[in-house]
Design a protein around this motif. Sequence first.
Motif, PDB file in Angstrom:
ATOM      1  N   LEU A  57       0.780  -1.549  -0.027  1.00  0.00           N
ATOM      2  CA  LEU A  57      -0.050   0.026   0.072  1.00  0.00           C
ATOM      3  C   LEU A  57       0.772   1.691   0.106  1.00  0.00           C
ATOM      4  O   LEU A  57       2.081   0.796   0.495  1.00  0.00           O
ATOM      5  N   ALA A  64       3.492  13.115  -1.230  1.00  0.00           N
ATOM      6  CA  ALA A  64       4.611  14.007  -0.985  1.00  0.00           C
ATOM      7  C   ALA A  64       3.622  15.164  -0.645  1.00  0.00           C
ATOM      8  O   ALA A  64       4.456  15.785  -0.740  1.00  0.00           O
ATOM      9  N   LEU A  65       1.951  14.830  -0.649  1.00  0.00           N
ATOM     10  CA  LEU A  65       1.270  16.230  -0.113  1.00  0.00           C
ATOM     11  C   LEU A  65       1.696  16.268   1.429  1.00  0.00           C
ATOM     12  O   LEU A  65       1.103  15.348   1.670  1.00  0.00           O
ATOM     13  N   SER A 125      -3.945  16.051  -4.656  1.00  0.00           N
ATOM     14  CA  SER A 125      -4.693  15.695  -3.945  1.00  0.00           C
ATOM     15  C   SER A 125      -5.893  16.502  -4.219  1.00  0.00           C
ATOM     16  O   SER A 125      -6.180  17.528  -4.651  1.00  0.00           O
ATOM     17  N   PHE A 170     -17.030   5.388   3.259  1.00  0.00           N
ATOM     18  CA  PHE A 170     -15.283   5.327   3.027  1.00  0.00           C
ATOM     19  C   PHE A 170     -15.813   3.948   2.647  1.00  0.00           C
ATOM     20  O   PHE A 170     -15.298   3.891   1.882  1.00  0.00           O
ATOM     21  N   GLY A 184     -10.090  11.491   3.007  1.00  0.00           N
ATOM     22  CA  GLY A 184     -10.243   9.813   3.449  1.00  0.00           C
ATOM     23  C   GLY A 184      -9.686   9.257   5.083  1.00  0.00           C
ATOM     24  O   GLY A 184      -8.940  10.556   5.524  1.00  0.00           O
ATOM     25  N   VAL A 185      -9.387   8.378   5.179  1.00  0.00           N
ATOM     26  CA  VAL A 185      -8.748   7.924   6.437  1.00  0.00           C
ATOM     27  C   VAL A 185      -7.029   8.427   6.334  1.00  0.00           C
ATOM     28  O   VAL A 185      -6.298   7.925   5.501  1.00  0.00           O
ATOM     29  N   ASP A 186      -6.634   9.124   7.309  1.00  0.00           N
ATOM     30  CA  ASP A 186      -4.947   8.830   6.715  1.00  0.00           C
ATOM     31  C   ASP A 186      -4.009   7.968   7.545  1.00  0.00           C
ATOM     32  O   ASP A 186      -3.964   7.711   9.072  1.00  0.00           O
ATOM     33  N   TRP A 187      -4.370   6.708   6.896  1.00  0.00           N
ATOM     34  CA  TRP A 187      -3.721   5.755   7.194  1.00  0.00           C
ATOM     35  C   TRP A 187      -2.286   4.999   7.546  1.00  0.00           C
ATOM     36  O   TRP A 187      -2.246   4.179   8.224  1.00  0.00           O
ATOM     37  N   GLN A 201      -1.205   7.056   9.424  1.00  0.00           N
ATOM     38  CA  GLN A 201      -1.210   7.016  10.882  1.00  0.00           C
ATOM     39  C   GLN A 201      -0.929   5.589  12.047  1.00  0.00           C
ATOM     40  O   GLN A 201       0.022   5.784  12.744  1.00  0.00           O
ATOM     41  N   LEU A 202      -1.652   4.204  11.316  1.00  0.00           N
ATOM     42  CA  LEU A 202      -1.534   3.524  12.096  1.00  0.00           C
ATOM     43  C   LEU A 202      -0.673   2.427  11.838  1.00  0.00           C
ATOM     44  O   LEU A 202       0.398   1.915  13.153  1.00  0.00           O
ATOM     45  N   THR A 239     -11.717  13.163   8.678  1.00  0.00           N
ATOM     46  CA  THR A 239     -12.087  12.153   8.162  1.00  0.00           C
ATOM     47  C   THR A 239     -14.052  12.625   8.089  1.00  0.00           C
ATOM     48  O   THR A 239     -14.813  11.561   8.492  1.00  0.00           O
ATOM     49  N   SER A 243      -8.895  16.956  -2.358  1.00  0.00           N
ATOM     50  CA  SER A 243      -9.600  18.331  -1.855  1.00  0.00           C
ATOM     51  C   SER A 243      -7.982  17.749  -0.382  1.00  0.00           C
ATOM     52  O   SER A 243      -7.495  17.365  -0.096  1.00  0.00           O
ATOM     53  N   ASN A 274      -3.628  16.948   2.594  1.00  0.00           N
ATOM     54  CA  ASN A 274      -4.317  15.806   1.472  1.00  0.00           C
ATOM     55  C   ASN A 274      -5.477  14.788   2.063  1.00  0.00           C
ATOM     56  O   ASN A 274      -5.236  13.778   3.645  1.00  0.00           O
ATOM     57  N   PHE A 299       0.961   5.273   0.723  1.00  0.00           N
ATOM     58  CA  PHE A 299      -0.300   6.624   1.132  1.00  0.00           C
ATOM     59  C   PHE A 299       0.682   7.668   1.389  1.00  0.00           C
ATOM     60  O   PHE A 299       1.810   7.440   1.353  1.00  0.00           O
TER      61      PHE A 299
END
Lengths: 448, 448
Positions: free
Chosen positions: A153, A158-159, B403, B447, A165-168, A170-171, B175, B405, A162, A155
């Motif tokens: 995956l 370089a933005l 992005s 989502f 959606g979920v800022d995955w 971070q997980l 979110t 958004s 953004n 994520f």
Amino acid sequence: MAAYETGARYDAGRALAVVRPQTTQEVSAVLSYCVRHGLAVVPQSGNTGLVSGSTPDAAGGQVVLSLDRMTRHFALDADNRSLEADAGLLLSDVNRRLEASGLFFPIDLGADPRLGGMIATNTGGSRFLKYGDVRRNVLGLTVVLADAEGTILEFGQALRKNNTGVDWKQLFIGTSGAFGVVTRCVLNLERLPLQTATAYLVPAGPEAVMPLLRMMEERLGTTLSAFEGMSRNAIAAALDHVPSLRNPFQNGEIPDYVILAEVSRTWQARESEEPLGDMLESVLAEIFETEAAPLADAFIGPAHEMWALRHALSEGVKQSGRLIAFDVAFRRGDIMAFCERMKRDMPERFPQGRICDFGHIGDGGVHLNIVFPRDAEGLADGSLETALRDWVYAVTVEDFAGSFSAEHAIGRKNQHYYDLYTPQKIKDMACGLLTLTSPGGLGTVRFG
Amino acid sequence: MAAYETGARYDAGRALAVVRPQTTQEVSAVLSYCVRHGLAVVPQSGNTGLVSGSTPDAAGGQVVLSLDRMTRHFALDADNRSLEADAGLLLSDVNRRLEASGLFFPIDLGADPRLGGMIATNTGGSRFLKYGDVRRNVLGLTVVLADAEGTILEFGQALRKNNTGVDWKQLFIGTSGAFGVVTRCVLNLERLPLQTATAYLVPAGPEAVMPLLRMMEERLGTTLSAFEGMSRNAIAAALDHVPSLRNPFQNGEIPDYVILAEVSRTWQARESEEPLGDMLESVLAEIFETEAAPLADAFIGPAHEMWALRHALSEGVKQSGRLIAFDVAFRRGDIMAFCERMKRDMPERFPQGRICDFGHIGDGGVHLNIVFPRDAEGLADGSLETALRDWVYAVTVEDFAGSFSAEHAIGRKNQHYYDLYTPQKIKDMACGLLTLTSPGGLGTVRFG
């Protein structure tokens, strides 16, 4: 395989195998294979962690997945002030290669970890006050999940902005590699400091530390790039055991508590500009003159010497006996109260323990080190350490609403306290999240 | 109920009911009730969003859960530089109440949202370059889940360092309230700027914007607190439609592109110190003298006037015709190339569209505004907007890896593009995550 089975400071386990992939695709193949064959995998980065998060256990059934060959990709984007890099690069290599650009990855640590491990533990370091932690400086991640497909995956990339959606990503930051293996990252870079000035400040007493920090912040803003606390015991241990250090204090008398304050600017000194040392001096003079001044003494000195002592604290403390170390965090206003509480209650509870604390006052982190004589009772069988940890963490979490792991993350060493202090609902959610991402399981921590 | 059914700029729906709880416990009771009775809930904060994220749909079956009465709790911790506050407080109220302390919540926006909505959309604003987005400034959250129990969860609280598991609060930031309702937060505060200087810079051409930014960052570091781009069309629209503005340009001739640069310091000016205006002036002079200087013109001016024009762009553009607005983000080095691409291809694809872009060059965000005559073909039936959105987002995401958004989050308005540009695996993960947290469902976005 010994280097991969042995931790930086603690632990020696046994690995079933050590696998050293060089690309994200290879990591994917390894994880897919291990999941399909039911093999447990421990991701390992620089292996410099202090909570047994990157070494296999003693049973000999775990595969160590080392990132140490994932060092090829290094793409600087100077316009974006960002770096896309493989997760196996050493922090020192990254910053050496960036030097010519005038930029750096602003996480300042005593150890020299690899990027992947820094992300998996969300390290902070000595200049958190100015630059924040790893989380704040990660723009994008590539991760591989521990599922049958070894899903890759990407994520964020370089933005800086953004919100789609979920800022995955971070997980995967600060979770010890349990949800996936970070193989590549995009990091925010900052401009290298080109002017600095440092001083040792002696607060008028423990209760003066916060007013002092507030006055410094008020007068210096983000020019203040470090505000580190050092206890007398920690300083003494460093001076005793690290021969290269010079005792900087008048008549060699170490104060009860010393603050290392640093100011910095990221541009070349301009002629029209007040030199940074003069600015720091006049700010300190002004603070001295305030009513009920929080400052008992202060002197400006050479940055490399002042930092050398700060960076030697850890080593000095380790050498001065048998060390049991804690990395705890508080609201800033609670730090000194916590340290005073430890000083008050330690003699009765653990009479042989010597408190050698130091910490990042600017961000609330405390390295609470307790040093025992090497023959202290209960050391050999671990009962002393268990009793001490139970007590220190209970005070930290229950009495001060603090954190039992400021910047070392979890690892096997903190598993018990994660289990103890995490609400069941959160554990259930983490467990479900693991099923969604890496059902094969990864690493040394059980979040569910 | 009209105020709760109608969005700030777009949309008018119908609500089954509007519920206005005052405490976290009451939010919990409402969500529990709605989940058990199968009622859909739309959380609403300041209702200032631009993507239809906080209003009910037209069917009349959704309950609006307004935060506007959750304004009681306000606890400043000056030592910790943090504020614990109820999520219904207005940004303007928060900063007015903080003023005496010399601290502020450093998110600078044109609108005046409530805290909960700022968190749910992860707003950025005009000083992102220096202070970052909401995510960077949230230390802790209290949220209520949409499950049968109306579960209340508390995360992180006031700690800056805390790596004891999954950082769950991240899930509720940006979110749109889909995973839970934020009822209280702990925010990082910064010191109020006490000295500022502003200038308008005219870059030598679109390709000079990045070198100019880099030179400014090199010479000013984090003293540079804004670097905002304004196109001629956007400026003209503001000057035409906002009568209070003064045309600041020589002979009234608006340059093709203008940068608003701001430098600031958070302390009282000291006598020994070079005034900030002088510093900015000498930096600009130095840049003028570099070879192939990226600067065609520059002048320092009064901050309130220079910012007044910047803040009026949005209103001016809106008044100058029928506006279709985009909030997109890029690597910083791609911003001007994207804008040039739009200028090149727009006349052929949408000949009646006038591009009035402005943006946050320092962080990669672009407010791309396309203004059409009010009688343009395809406006009434929405076909023009759909075609335009499809094209702009395709260029943004597919050609520039940008992005769709930047800081408005998703909402009903971006749902289609979330569906289009989000990999199935991520949607599946988000779907699973919703089941783990708020199986009752919340808000306007799907989502999964």
